[in-house]
Each structure stands twice: as structure tokens, then as C-alpha cells.
Design a protein around this motif. Structure first.
Motif, PDB file in Angstrom:
ATOM      1  N   GLU A 132       0.861  -1.188   0.000  1.00 33.47           N
ATOM      2  CA  GLU A 132       0.000   0.000   0.000  1.00 33.47           C
ATOM      3  C   GLU A 132       0.894   1.234   0.000  1.00 33.47           C
ATOM      4  N   LYS A 133       0.611   2.166  -0.893  1.00 36.83           N
ATOM      5  CA  LYS A 133       1.377   3.401  -0.989  1.00 36.83           C
ATOM      6  C   LYS A 133       0.448   4.591  -0.814  1.00 36.83           C
ATOM      7  N   ARG A 134       0.908   5.603  -0.073  1.00 33.74           N
ATOM      8  CA  ARG A 134       0.106   6.801   0.146  1.00 33.74           C
ATOM      9  C   ARG A 134       0.920   8.047  -0.170  1.00 33.74           C
ATOM     10  N   ASN A 135       0.291   8.989  -0.847  1.00 31.66           N
ATOM     11  CA  ASN A 135       0.874  10.309  -1.017  1.00 31.66           C
ATOM     12  C   ASN A 135      -0.248  11.335  -1.062  1.00 31.66           C
ATOM     13  N   THR A 136       0.121  12.595  -1.086  1.00 29.39           N
ATOM     14  CA  THR A 136      -0.873  13.672  -1.037  1.00 29.39           C
ATOM     15  C   THR A 136      -0.647  14.635  -2.192  1.00 29.39           C
ATOM     16  N   GLU A 137      -1.731  15.264  -2.602  1.00 28.21           N
ATOM     17  CA  GLU A 137      -1.644  16.293  -3.634  1.00 28.21           C
ATOM     18  C   GLU A 137      -2.786  17.283  -3.427  1.00 28.21           C
ATOM     19  N   TRP A 138      -2.595  18.498  -3.933  1.00 27.29           N
ATOM     20  CA  TRP A 138      -3.634  19.517  -3.830  1.00 27.29           C
ATOM     21  C   TRP A 138      -4.751  19.226  -4.827  1.00 27.29           C
ATOM     22  N   ALA A 139      -5.975  19.512  -4.398  1.00 27.02           N
ATOM     23  CA  ALA A 139      -7.142  19.385  -5.267  1.00 27.02           C
ATOM     24  C   ALA A 139      -8.094  20.528  -4.927  1.00 27.02           C
ATOM     25  N   HIS A 140      -9.060  20.730  -5.779  1.00 29.59           N
ATOM     26  CA  HIS A 140     -10.045  21.788  -5.504  1.00 29.59           C
ATOM     27  C   HIS A 140     -11.394  21.416  -6.079  1.00 29.59           C
ATOM     28  N   GLU A 141     -12.426  22.100  -5.616  1.00 25.89           N
ATOM     29  CA  GLU A 141     -13.787  21.948  -6.106  1.00 25.89           C
ATOM     30  C   GLU A 141     -14.490  23.295  -5.963  1.00 25.89           C
ATOM     31  N   PRO A 142     -15.580  23.538  -6.711  1.00 24.30           N
ATOM     32  CA  PRO A 142     -16.288  24.813  -6.578  1.00 24.30           C
ATOM     33  C   PRO A 142     -16.805  25.014  -5.155  1.00 24.30           C
ATOM     34  N   TYR A 143     -16.700  26.240  -4.678  1.00 25.10           N
ATOM     35  CA  TYR A 143     -17.224  26.573  -3.355  1.00 25.10           C
ATOM     36  C   TYR A 143     -18.520  27.360  -3.517  1.00 25.10           C
ATOM     37  N   HIS A 144     -19.551  26.933  -2.800  1.00 30.41           N
ATOM     38  CA  HIS A 144     -20.845  27.617  -2.825  1.00 30.41           C
ATOM     39  C   HIS A 144     -21.065  28.326  -1.495  1.00 30.41           C
ATOM     40  N   TRP A 145     -21.607  29.515  -1.582  1.00 31.58           N
ATOM     41  CA  TRP A 145     -21.808  30.329  -0.380  1.00 31.58           C
ATOM     42  C   TRP A 145     -22.602  29.554   0.659  1.00 31.58           C
ATOM     43  N   GLY A 146     -22.114  29.615   1.896  1.00 33.36           N
ATOM     44  CA  GLY A 146     -22.810  28.991   3.003  1.00 33.36           C
ATOM     45  C   GLY A 146     -22.445  27.544   3.241  1.00 33.36           C
ATOM     46  N   SER A 147     -21.723  26.901   2.316  1.00 36.61           N
ATOM     47  CA  SER A 147     -21.356  25.505   2.515  1.00 36.61           C
ATOM     48  C   SER A 147     -20.230  25.405   3.546  1.00 36.61           C
ATOM     49  N   PHE A 148     -20.149  24.269   4.204  1.00 34.95           N
ATOM     50  CA  PHE A 148     -19.207  24.081   5.293  1.00 34.95           C
ATOM     51  C   PHE A 148     -17.776  24.013   4.768  1.00 34.95           C
ATOM     52  N   VAL A 149     -16.865  24.672   5.463  1.00 31.25           N
ATOM     53  CA  VAL A 149     -15.442  24.643   5.146  1.00 31.25           C
ATOM     54  C   VAL A 149     -14.715  23.988   6.320  1.00 31.25           C
ATOM     55  N   ASP A 150     -14.136  22.818   6.063  1.00 34.39           N
ATOM     56  CA  ASP A 150     -13.434  22.080   7.113  1.00 34.39           C
ATOM     57  C   ASP A 150     -11.980  22.533   7.149  1.00 34.39           C
ATOM     58  N   GLY A 151     -11.732  23.664   7.774  1.00 40.60           N
ATOM     59  CA  GLY A 151     -10.401  24.237   7.847  1.00 40.60           C
ATOM     60  C   GLY A 151      -9.667  23.850   9.114  1.00 40.60           C
ATOM     61  N   PRO A 152      -8.443  24.363   9.281  1.00 38.45           N
ATOM     62  CA  PRO A 152      -7.634  24.011  10.456  1.00 38.45           C
ATOM     63  C   PRO A 152      -8.246  24.458  11.770  1.00 38.45           C
ATOM     64  N   GLU A 153      -9.201  25.387  11.731  1.00 38.10           N
ATOM     65  CA  GLU A 153      -9.845  25.817  12.970  1.00 38.10           C
ATOM     66  C   GLU A 153     -10.721  24.713  13.566  1.00 38.10           C
ATOM     67  N   ASN A 154     -10.988  23.670  12.780  1.00 32.80           N
ATOM     68  CA  ASN A 154     -11.828  22.570  13.264  1.00 32.80           C
ATOM     69  C   ASN A 154     -11.027  21.449  13.919  1.00 32.80           C
ATOM     70  N   GLY A 155      -9.712  21.596  13.971  1.00 32.60           N
ATOM     71  CA  GLY A 155      -8.903  20.583  14.616  1.00 32.60           C
ATOM     72  C   GLY A 155      -7.600  20.354  13.880  1.00 32.60           C
ATOM     73  N   PRO A 156      -6.699  19.597  14.499  1.00 32.25           N
ATOM     74  CA  PRO A 156      -5.413  19.310  13.853  1.00 32.25           C
ATOM     75  C   PRO A 156      -5.584  18.365  12.670  1.00 32.25           C
ATOM     76  N   GLN A 157      -4.720  18.511  11.679  1.00 30.22           N
ATOM     77  CA  GLN A 157      -4.770  17.645  10.507  1.00 30.22           C
ATOM     78  C   GLN A 157      -4.156  16.285  10.848  1.00 30.22           C
ATOM     79  N   PRO A 158      -4.819  15.193  10.485  1.00 33.37           N
ATOM     80  CA  PRO A 158      -4.285  13.864  10.825  1.00 33.37           C
ATOM     81  C   PRO A 158      -3.113  13.488   9.934  1.00 33.37           C
ATOM     82  N   ASP A 159      -2.269  12.608  10.455  1.00 28.62           N
ATOM     83  CA  ASP A 159      -1.198  12.040   9.649  1.00 28.62           C
ATOM     84  C   ASP A 159      -1.816  11.184   8.534  1.00 28.62           C
ATOM     85  N   PRO A 160      -1.287  11.274   7.310  1.00 32.50           N
ATOM     86  CA  PRO A 160      -1.891  10.508   6.208  1.00 32.50           C
ATOM     87  C   PRO A 160      -2.011   9.018   6.479  1.00 32.50           C
TER      88      PRO A 160
END
Length: 398
Positions: A132-160
Motif C-alpha cells: 500500500e502506498k500513500r501520497n498527497t496532492e492539492w485538489a479543488h472543487e467549486p465553493y458555494h456560499w454557506g457551505s461548510f469549510v473544514d479548515g484548520p480551525e476545526n482541529g489538527p490535521q491527521p497524519d496521512p
């Protein structure tokens, strides 16, 4: 493995279409939010340089899979193999093979005399690792007003490697004689958003306007020439169309994506002492002398053929160190003995050879006199059925 910086314009990002330059946005095309009550000004959204680097994700060393017991090196000193073949059986095997292969003829059998049958034993060692191999990359999707944003203010980022991903099931052998005992059911690939890594910023394609110039009419609002001009059917005459990157919202939600790949890695070693090509041994079935599967396996030792011991140790060591960025979930190795008989024959004062190999009694020969190359391409995959052409054809090696 390091996480790449956010791939915005000017950072080597290639979305597949031209990226607009940072030209001033006309007042008439300033972004208007879908819900003015939120009073979000795109100019206050973070720029590329303000996205976090996520140094925590640079340490991608995988944990070890749980080991079931100690790793032991199998002792092969008591393993035995058996060989048996005589002249009559050698001719019978060749005749049976010819019956099953339309481009071999029986003509030479009538004048063929077996000179010798030289038995030997080939060994086929195979090692499989499920990784099993894991890596990370940036991705994006359209943002709609009022939708939830799960940013760093919601907690620490987990190890991959701490994110739970279900493993694919093991592939079932096609039958009891199948030699692929351990294998993933397809080399799977999974994608997951990494929690608490979302950030909203202006769409780099439309600069927050939600609309871009129509590529069909080039912004004129009309298509055609001269008297045939008419309103553009794509943009309906406006010269602008909805931005397909942000779906007209003017902003994108960026996040780190976890990419997980499950792969089956295979290696093998063939020990064979005749002129028979090694790849032919892989097609033959043999007798299993040893088979083992575990999270990690040890190499074979004390086998009477030193090259089997040496190459088992070599391959096992390679599979332990070859993929430092992967987790090895399971390993399996197997040693098969494959009987090989080199048959020397004489026909019309000319000598030739053919080989019988494996429990499935495959035949291989470079100089058998009736290997017809004229009858291979039959319409609808038809068979020449050992026709006279195969028995008399002159298009042979010999």
C-alpha cells in the motif's frame, strides 16, 4: 515525501486550458456574491502564498503491518523431487501435443527415432508482496456560499497513514492448481480528503467573476460571417459563459487529497540447466515443494540447489527494502519443481531436439520438422486440423 506547494498559476500548474493573466478586473465584471448577506469580498480571500505548507505531511514513512509470529527461514533439506520418462512416453507426449496444436504435423513422427531421453529438474521460485502506498496532492472543487469549510480551525490535521482506508479483498484462485495464490482483487486506488485542510480562495480561472469569455464567439456574442451572422448559441449573445472551473461561483475550495494505491508486486527466479528458454518454464506446471504466506516471509535455506537459496535470499531482501514509502501487508512465496526432459531424435540422418516440461507436458522445439507457418491465420480462428500442408510443408526451420 514532501507535499508540493499549492499549484496555482505560475507554479507549474497545467489545468488543461489557458490560465488567464492577472489583468485588472473591470468594475462591470466585479464578482457579486450569491448571498450578499455574507458580505465576503474576494479581495480578502487568501492568495496562493497564504496557503499552509503542511510540513506535518512530509513524513510519509509507513508503519509496519502487524506480524503474525516470528519470521522463520524454511529448511529445505528434506524436500524431494521425482523424474520419470522413457522413449515410448516421449513419443506419446509429442503425439498428444501435435493433436492439440493445429500448426504441428504428424508426418515426421513416422520416420523419427528417439536417440536419448535426458531428464533434469527445473525450479520455479516466486515471491509476491501486497503493498500500500500513500501520497498527497492539492485538489479543488467549486465553493458555494454557506457551505461548510473544514479548515484548520476545526482541529489538527491527521497524519496521512492514520486515516483508515479499507483494503481490497484478496483475489480467489481460478482453480486449485492456480499458482497465483495471493493477489489483490485488482490493483485498487482510493482517494480521500484529508480532514481540516480546506481553504477558500478566488477562482484563478475567472478571477472571481464566475464568467469567462466565450471561446465559441471569442467574446463578440455573434457567430458566423457577413449576412450569416447570428447570436451565439453558446453564450446567447452575452460574449461570456459560466466558468467551468468554479461552476460560476467565483471561488474554489482547496484541500489536500490523500491518494492510496494498493499494488501487487511479483518477482521470480528460474533454475534450469538445459538450453530450454527460462520463460518456457513459467508456462509449465510443477509440483509444489513449499508454500508460505505471512506479513513477512524468510528466505529458503539448505536446499540442494545453491542458486535457489541465494536467489530466494536476494528477492526476499529486495522486497523488504525496495519500497521504503510503502506498507507491506502480506507476502507469499512458493517453490515448484518442474520436470524437464530433453529428447534427442534422428530423422533422415538429421538430428534434432525437443523438450517435454512440466506436469502438463508442454512441448518446445526449435527444429521439429513440421511446424507449419502457412496455416496460422485462418478466418474466424479456424484450425487446419493437422492437414496435409502441415505434414508436407517445406516452410520449417529444419
Amino acid at each position: 515525501m514532501s507535499v508540493p506547494p499549492y499549484p496555482g498559476p505560475g507554479a507549474g500548474y497545467n489545468p488543461g486550458y489557458p490560465v488567464p493573466q492577472n489583468n485588472p478586473v473591470p468594475e462591470s465584471e466585479k464578482f457579486i456574491p450569491e448571498n450578499p448577506e455574507h458580505n465576503h469580498d474576494p479581495s480578502h480571500l487568501p492568495h496562493d502564498a497564504e496557503l499552509p505548507s503542511y510540513d506535518w505531511a512530509t513524513n510519509m514513512t509507513p508503519p509496519s503491518a502487524p506480524l503474525a509470529g516470528e519470521i522463520q527461514n524454511p529448511d529445505a533439506s528434506q524436500w524431494e523431487e521425482k523424474l520419470h520418462m522413457d522413449e515410448n512416453l516421449a513419443i506419446q507426449c509429442l503425439e498428444d501435443y501435435i493433436d492439440e496444436n493445429c500448426c504441428w504435423g504428424k508426418g515426421p513422427l513416422k520416420k523419427m527415432k528417439v536417440i536419448s531421453v535426458e531428464p533434469s529438474m527445473a525450479f520455479k521460485y516466486r515471491l509476491t508482496s501486497l503493498t500500500e502506498k500513500r501520497n498527497t496532492e492539492w485538489a479543488h472543487e467549486p465553493y458555494h456560499w454557506g457551505s461548510f469549510v473544514d479548515g484548520p480551525e476545526n482541529g489538527p490535521q491527521p497524519d496521512p497513514w492514520s486515516i483508515e482506508i479499507p483494503r481490497p479483498v484478496l483475489k480467489k484462485p481460478e482453480d486449485e492448481t492456480s499458482e497465483d495464490k495471493v493477489e489483490w482483487e485488482g490493483n485498487g486506488k482510493e482517494k480521500r480528503k484529508i480532514p481540516h485542510t480546506e481553504h477558500v480562495k478566488i477562482c484563478w480561472h475567472c478571477h472571481g467573476r464566475g464568467r469567462v469569455r466565450c471561446t465559441h464567439c471569442h467574446g463578440s456574442g455573434e457567430s458566423g460571417v457577413g449576412d450569416n451572422k447570428r447570436r451565439c448559441g453558446i453564450c446567447h449573445g452575452s460574449g461570456r459563459k459560466r466558468c467551468h472551473t468554479c461552476h460560476g461561483t467565483g471561488r474554489l475550495k482547496h484541500f489536500l487529497m490523500l491518494i492510496v494505491k494498493f499494488e501487487t508486486e511479483k518477482d521470480h527466479f528460474i533454475h534450469e540447466e538445459t538450453d530450454l528458454p527460462d520463460e518456457e518454464i513459467m508456462k509449465a506446471t510443477g509440483t509444489c515443494l513449499f508454500q508460505e504466506s505471512n506479513v513477512a516471509v524468510g528466505w529458503i535455506q539448505n536446499f540442494r540447489v545453491a542458486s535457489v537459496n541465494d536467489n530466494s535470499a536476494k528477492l526476499v531482501h529486495e522486497h523488504r527494502t525496495k519500497w521504503p514509502d510503502r506498507r507491506v501487508w502480506s507476502q507469499a512465496h512458493q517453490l515448484d519443481s518442474v520436470p524437464v526432459y530433453e529428447i534427442r531424435y534422428k530423422k533422415n540422418e538429421k538430428e534434432g531436439r525437443y523438450w517435454i516440461m512440466g506436469n502438463n507436458e508442454l512441448i518446445w522445439s526449435e527444429d521439429y520438422p513440421a511446424q507449419c507457418c502457412c496455416c496460422l491465420n485462418f478466418k474466424d480462428g479456424g484450425c487446419c486440423n493437422n492437414c496435409a500442408c502441415c505434414n508436407k510443408c517445406s516452410c520449417t526451420v529444419m
